[in-house]
Motif scaffolding. Sequence first.
Motif, PDB file in Angstrom:
ATOM      1  N   TYR A  13      -2.097 -17.067   5.714  1.00  0.00           N
ATOM      2  CA  TYR A  13      -2.965 -16.446   4.725  1.00  0.00           C
ATOM      3  C   TYR A  13      -3.250 -17.385   3.561  1.00  0.00           C
ATOM      4  O   TYR A  13      -2.530 -18.352   3.322  1.00  0.00           O
ATOM      5  N   VAL A  30       0.895  -9.411   5.761  1.00  0.00           N
ATOM      6  CA  VAL A  30       0.204 -10.052   4.640  1.00  0.00           C
ATOM      7  C   VAL A  30       0.135  -9.138   3.422  1.00  0.00           C
ATOM      8  O   VAL A  30       0.341  -9.587   2.296  1.00  0.00           O
ATOM      9  N   ALA A  50      -6.908 -14.354   6.172  1.00  0.00           N
ATOM     10  CA  ALA A  50      -5.694 -14.245   6.981  1.00  0.00           C
ATOM     11  C   ALA A  50      -6.099 -14.439   8.432  1.00  0.00           C
ATOM     12  O   ALA A  50      -7.128 -13.928   8.868  1.00  0.00           O
TER      13      ALA A  50
END
Length: 106
Positions: A13, A30, A50
Amino acid sequence: MPPKQDLTHRDIYALADDRGRVKIGSSNDVWKRKDNLQTGNADELRLVHAEKVERSIASKVERGARKILKDNGHSGVREWINDVPDDDARDAIRTAHDNQRGRNQK
């Protein structure tokens, strides 16, 4: 009951703060990682990109993305890199991922 964790992939990410810094990292979740980093951080963090990558190459993709940004003139400390436009962060992750997939196919 929480969803089952994907043991075959990780997310690489890019999170950006209000000062133009970007954190390149990896996580199984994430959004949870963003929330953890947000705690105690005065700047609002936002997810720039991401990308799911194979767990076996995740650390190489993460390091590769940071190296690409630093090789292109962005300075930084560890995972945080200064003055990175969103598109550059996104492209660095995609390029690092493509590079590692190509190495694994040889």
